[in-house]
Design an enzyme around this catalytic site. Sequence first.
Site, mmCIF file in Angstrom:
data_model
loop_
_atom_site.group_PDB
_atom_site.id
_atom_site.type_symbol
_atom_site.label_atom_id
_atom_site.label_comp_id
_atom_site.label_asym_id
_atom_site.label_seq_id
_atom_site.Cartn_x
_atom_site.Cartn_y
_atom_site.Cartn_z
ATOM 1 N N GLN A 179 0.848 -1.199 0.000
ATOM 2 C CA GLN A 179 0.000 0.000 0.000
ATOM 3 C C GLN A 179 0.879 1.242 0.000
ATOM 4 O O GLN A 179 1.189 1.813 1.043
ATOM 5 C CB GLN A 179 -0.941 0.019 1.210
ATOM 6 C CG GLN A 179 -1.972 1.134 1.134
ATOM 7 C CD GLN A 179 -2.942 1.118 2.303
ATOM 8 O OE1 GLN A 179 -2.878 0.259 3.173
ATOM 9 N NE2 GLN A 179 -3.834 2.093 2.329
ATOM 10 N N PHE A 180 1.263 1.694 -1.203
ATOM 11 C CA PHE A 180 2.146 2.846 -1.328
ATOM 12 C C PHE A 180 1.505 4.128 -0.794
ATOM 13 O O PHE A 180 2.188 5.099 -0.478
ATOM 14 C CB PHE A 180 2.571 3.040 -2.788
ATOM 15 C CG PHE A 180 1.499 3.609 -3.679
ATOM 16 C CD1 PHE A 180 1.397 4.981 -3.888
ATOM 17 C CD2 PHE A 180 0.577 2.772 -4.305
ATOM 18 C CE1 PHE A 180 0.409 5.509 -4.704
ATOM 19 C CE2 PHE A 180 -0.416 3.282 -5.126
ATOM 20 C CZ PHE A 180 -0.501 4.652 -5.328
ATOM 21 N N THR A 181 0.172 4.144 -0.684
ATOM 22 C CA THR A 181 -0.515 5.362 -0.231
ATOM 23 C C THR A 181 -0.199 5.712 1.225
ATOM 24 O O THR A 181 -0.569 6.792 1.687
ATOM 25 C CB THR A 181 -2.039 5.221 -0.396
ATOM 26 O OG1 THR A 181 -2.493 4.064 0.324
ATOM 27 C CG2 THR A 181 -2.410 5.066 -1.864
#
Length: 207
Positions: free
Chosen positions: A79-81
Site C-alpha cells: 500500500q504505497f498510499t
Amino acid sequence: MKAVLQRVTSASVTVDKQLISSIGKGILCFAAVGPDDSQKDADSMASRVVKLKMWPDPAGSGWKKSVKDVDGEILCVSQFTLYASTKKGNKPDFHGAARPEKGKELYDYFFSKVQELHGPEKVKNGVFQAMMDVSLVNDGPVGVDYQSRDGAVTIEIDTSPPKKDAKSDQGNTLNRRETKAHQEAPSSTNAAGSEQSTTDLPQELLN
C-alpha cells in the site's frame, strides 16, 4: 518502510471478484516502501511484524503475545498510499513513495522475510499494484503504525560530564572583568563628532 498492522480475527484480499488470499486470527499488514529504503529496512520491518506483542496472555494481561505466540497468520498487502502527503492542498501527493520498480523489488523481499520468520504456510500476500478489495474484521480494534527506522532510534546521554578546569574559570573571570572595565571607561568626542573610548586614545592625550 512504513506499515500499519491490524490485529484481526479474519482478513482477505479479492481482485476482480476473485479471492486471492485469506487468513483467520492474525495480523493484516499494510506495507509501503520509501525511495531510500534498503533490505536492512525490510529486515527490520519483517522482524517487527512477527515479534510485535499485540495479544494478551491467557490471564488477560495485555500486550504479552506475538502472532507467533498465538499461532496466528499474517496477510501482507502492499500500500504505497501510506506515504501520501497532504501538506499542499487537498490532493494527496505520493512522491514520498518509492518508484514501482524498486517498490516491488523491496516489497517482495520483505514478504519473503516475513515468510522466512513465520513460515510460508502462515503468511499470505495480496497483488502488487492491483486494485484490491481488502476485507477485515478488526479484533479490538487494535492497530499500530510502524516505520522501519523506529527500531534504530537511540539517545545517548553522558552521565559524567567533564569537570571544569579551575585555571580556565579564573581566566574567564579575568577576561569578563577586563571587558566590563573597557565598556565602563568614559568616552570623548573626536573632531568628527563620533564617540571614542578613552582607552583607545593615544597615551599623550590622556595625560
